[in-house]
Scaffold this motif. Structure first.
Motif, PDB file in Angstrom:
ATOM      1  N   ARG A 255       0.834  -1.202   0.000  1.00 22.26           N
ATOM      2  CA  ARG A 255       0.000   0.000   0.000  1.00 22.26           C
ATOM      3  C   ARG A 255       0.875   1.262   0.000  1.00 22.26           C
ATOM      4  O   ARG A 255       0.632   2.211  -0.761  1.00 22.26           O
ATOM      5  N   LEU A 256       1.905   1.251   0.836  1.00 18.45           N
ATOM      6  CA  LEU A 256       2.761   2.434   0.939  1.00 18.45           C
ATOM      7  C   LEU A 256       3.518   2.678  -0.360  1.00 18.45           C
ATOM      8  O   LEU A 256       3.697   3.825  -0.780  1.00 18.45           O
ATOM      9  N   GLY A 327       9.149  -0.925   8.044  1.00 19.98           N
ATOM     10  CA  GLY A 327       9.587   0.297   8.724  1.00 19.98           C
ATOM     11  C   GLY A 327      10.371   1.196   7.779  1.00 19.98           C
ATOM     12  O   GLY A 327      10.155   2.413   7.714  1.00 19.98           O
ATOM     13  N   ARG A 328      11.274   0.586   7.007  1.00 21.98           N
ATOM     14  CA  ARG A 328      12.076   1.384   6.056  1.00 21.98           C
ATOM     15  C   ARG A 328      11.201   1.920   4.926  1.00 21.98           C
ATOM     16  O   ARG A 328      11.352   3.062   4.486  1.00 21.98           O
ATOM     17  N   VAL A 329      10.253   1.093   4.467  1.00 21.32           N
ATOM     18  CA  VAL A 329       9.360   1.541   3.387  1.00 21.32           C
ATOM     19  C   VAL A 329       8.509   2.721   3.882  1.00 21.32           C
ATOM     20  O   VAL A 329       8.340   3.718   3.170  1.00 21.32           O
ATOM     21  N   ALA A 330       8.006   2.623   5.104  1.00 19.05           N
ATOM     22  CA  ALA A 330       7.188   3.717   5.645  1.00 19.05           C
ATOM     23  C   ALA A 330       8.033   4.986   5.775  1.00 19.05           C
ATOM     24  O   ALA A 330       7.556   6.101   5.508  1.00 19.05           O
ATOM     25  N   ASP A 331       9.286   4.822   6.158  1.00 16.59           N
ATOM     26  CA  ASP A 331      10.176   5.977   6.289  1.00 16.59           C
ATOM     27  C   ASP A 331      10.397   6.637   4.916  1.00 16.59           C
ATOM     28  O   ASP A 331      10.326   7.867   4.788  1.00 16.59           O
ATOM     29  N   CYS A 332      10.634   5.829   3.892  1.00 18.52           N
ATOM     30  CA  CYS A 332      10.798   6.373   2.524  1.00 18.52           C
ATOM     31  C   CYS A 332       9.516   7.077   2.087  1.00 18.52           C
ATOM     32  O   CYS A 332       9.569   8.122   1.430  1.00 18.52           O
ATOM     33  N   THR A 333       8.376   6.502   2.445  1.00 19.48           N
ATOM     34  CA  THR A 333       7.097   7.084   2.014  1.00 19.48           C
ATOM     35  C   THR A 333       6.922   8.471   2.625  1.00 19.48           C
ATOM     36  O   THR A 333       6.542   9.425   1.930  1.00 19.48           O
ATOM     37  N   VAL A 334       7.228   8.584   3.917  1.00 18.76           N
ATOM     38  CA  VAL A 334       7.147   9.909   4.555  1.00 18.76           C
ATOM     39  C   VAL A 334       8.101  10.866   3.832  1.00 18.76           C
ATOM     40  O   VAL A 334       7.749  12.009   3.506  1.00 18.76           O
ATOM     41  N   GLN A 335       9.291  10.394   3.515  1.00 16.00           N
ATOM     42  CA  GLN A 335      10.296  11.258   2.875  1.00 16.00           C
ATOM     43  C   GLN A 335       9.840  11.707   1.483  1.00 16.00           C
ATOM     44  O   GLN A 335      10.000  12.865   1.113  1.00 16.00           O
ATOM     45  N   ALA A 340       3.861  16.814   3.317  1.00 18.90           N
ATOM     46  CA  ALA A 340       2.536  16.176   3.241  1.00 18.90           C
ATOM     47  C   ALA A 340       2.543  14.802   3.914  1.00 18.90           C
ATOM     48  O   ALA A 340       1.495  14.287   4.303  1.00 18.90           O
ATOM     49  N   GLY A 341       3.727  14.221   4.049  1.00 18.94           N
ATOM     50  CA  GLY A 341       3.831  12.940   4.745  1.00 18.94           C
ATOM     51  C   GLY A 341       3.820  13.112   6.253  1.00 18.94           C
ATOM     52  O   GLY A 341       3.471  12.187   6.992  1.00 18.94           O
ATOM     53  N   TYR A 342       4.180  14.305   6.680  1.00 15.18           N
ATOM     54  CA  TYR A 342       4.294  14.573   8.131  1.00 15.18           C
ATOM     55  C   TYR A 342       2.977  15.051   8.734  1.00 15.18           C
ATOM     56  O   TYR A 342       2.702  14.818   9.900  1.00 15.18           O
ATOM     57  N   ILE A 348      -0.260   9.285   5.778  1.00 15.82           N
ATOM     58  CA  ILE A 348       1.039   8.588   5.715  1.00 15.82           C
ATOM     59  C   ILE A 348       1.693   8.546   7.095  1.00 15.82           C
ATOM     60  O   ILE A 348       2.252   7.525   7.498  1.00 15.82           O
ATOM     61  N   GLU A 349       1.595   9.648   7.833  1.00 18.67           N
ATOM     62  CA  GLU A 349       2.182   9.647   9.187  1.00 18.67           C
ATOM     63  C   GLU A 349       1.486   8.605  10.072  1.00 18.67           C
ATOM     64  O   GLU A 349       2.096   8.028  10.960  1.00 18.67           O
ATOM     65  N   ARG A 350       0.209   8.348   9.788  1.00 12.92           N
ATOM     66  CA  ARG A 350      -0.517   7.333  10.577  1.00 12.92           C
ATOM     67  C   ARG A 350       0.088   5.945  10.316  1.00 12.92           C
ATOM     68  O   ARG A 350       0.348   5.181  11.237  1.00 12.92           O
TER      69      ARG A 350
END
Ligand code: COS
Length: 381
Positions: A255-256, A327-335, A340-342, A348-350
């Motif tokens: 999904r991410l 965890g790494r994928v979610a971190d890349c997604t926020v980045q 807008a990720g924050y 995305i932050e959720r």
């Protein structure tokens, strides 16, 4: 249900249900910290509470591989939705499936499969987290009953559970796993009390609570497996549960990645879509590579388990890799989403908060490494 056509149909139904019904509700579920009753009813009607329960007891009887494929599909939404039936499918029912007597199975499994009975797995205690063999909850034999006393902590779905699998010490002077037995404890028995749901970092809509057993009397027929076998029951349930959680991690990562690719294609900076920048492409490529690797690991371990092989090491490898991967994928997604990720609007932050739990529950990454290394010493590699 083992043929590929029927499984394909189930996966298509799940994809539609997730896209049309669950994804639009994610923000509301998080805000309300609750899944609407009609959605839970739809999940029950789809058979989700019983995907791992054998067909003869009213479940869908999916193999481990098919269950993992179903979770790859279903978990493209907020993990809170999976948690609603996760204990019924995994740690709350599988002790019964693997170690239950025929009478115990007949009594409980049909209700678990339909979702009428919610189950919960009560192993963790305030002083027995990663060191789960040190449980202090005790079960004293008294004629044809056991009397259970003690406190359990962070028990998923405890507030909705009708049935607990409880690990308790039957040999008072024992230390470690050998003096522990497993029991099926209905939540309505006198002496069972459930704490308030904890406030958590993420996965709102999924609940964990303390559970207290104060002189709870259960008949001997409610013991699961032999006396003293309870820690083994718990470990085998967790071996299987770790594969299930790994497949959940893969689904969430998918999904991410979808969200990242879409956003990177739409969002323009310096006159170009983000996706045209190589540093963004590298994050997408790394995420895809890792998610594919986790998917392949999970499927191979699931097939081994279906073939009757011991997968203690493989399940721990999958849980370690897949939970760290997401965890790494979610971190890349926020980045990739940047500001807008924050902020909360895009959700995305959720997800970033939600996935943190995967590295902790059903055995922290450190425990997976410990299990892997021990198995390597046993197996010689
Ligand atoms: N399958 C079958 N039996 C197992 C097993 C497995 N996967 N893992 C351990 N056992 C058995 C061992 O064979 C041993 O039996 P004997 O006493 O007959 O030799 C017994 O259980 C004790 O095992 P061990 O000596 O490995 O226990 P330890 O306390 O040293 O370590 C760990 C156990 C750390 C691996 C365990 O406590 C663990 O997994 N902790 C994390 C718990 C967890 O995941 N909690 C999440 C909350 S529940 S959702």
């Amino acid at each position: 249900m083992q043929d590929s056509e029927t499984l394909g149909q189930l996966l298509a139904v799940l994809r539609r249900f997730v896209n049309e019904r669950l994804i639009p509700l994610e923000a509301k579920v998080s805000e309300d910290d609750s899944i609407p009753a009609d959605v839970l009813a739809e999940m029950r009607a789809l058979g989700l509470f019983g995907i791992s329960i054998p067909e003869e007891y009213g479940g869908l009887g999916l193999s481990m591989e098919a269950e993992c494929r179903a979770m790859f599909e279903f978990c493209r939404c907020s993990p809170a939705f999976r948690s609603a039936f996760g204990t019924n499918v995994g740690i709350g029912s599988q002790g019964l499936v693997m170690f239950g007597t025929e009478a115990q199975k007949q009594r409980w499994l049909p209700g678990i499969a339909s979702g009428e009975i919610v189950t919960s797995f009560a192993l963790t205690e305030p002083e027995a987290g990663s060191d789960s063999a040190s449980v202090r909850t005790k079960a004293e034999r008294d004629g044809d009953s056991y009397v259970i006393s003690g406190g359990k902590r962070y028990i998923t779905n405890a507030n909705r559970a009708a049935l607990f699998t409880v690990m308790a010490r039957t040999e008072p002077n024992s230390k470690g796993g050998s003096g522990v037995s497993a029991f099926l404890v209905p939540s309505g028995l006198p002496g069972v009390s459930i704490g308030k749901p904890e406030k958590k970092m993420g996965q709102q809509g999924a609940h964990i609570c303390d559970v207290n057993f104060d002189g709870v009397r259960v008949p001997v027929e409610n013991r699961l497996g032999e006396e003293g076998q309870g820690f083994r029951v718990a470990m085998q349930v967790l071996d299987r549960g770790r594969l299930h959680i790994s497949s959940v991690c893969v689904g969430v990562a998918e999904r991410l990645i979808e969200e990242s690719v879409k956003y990177a294609g739409e969002r323009k900076q310096f006159g170009q879509a983000l996706a045209s920048f190589q540093m963004i492409q590298a994050m997408l490529a790394d995420s895809r590579t890792e998610a594919n690797a986790a998917r392949a690991m999970v499927l191979e371990a699931a097939r081994k388990r279906d073939a009757g092989e011991n997968v203690t090491m493989e399940a721990a490898c999958c849980k370690l890799f897949a939970s760290e991967m997401v965890g790494r994928v979610a971190d890349c997604t926020v980045q990739i989403f940047g500001g807008a990720g924050y902020v909360a609007d895009h959700g995305i932050e959720r997800f970033y908060r939600d996935v943190r739990l995967f590295r902790i529950y059903e055995g922290a990454s450190e425990i997976q490494r410990l299990v892997i290394a021990r198995e390597m010493m046993k197996q010689g590699g």
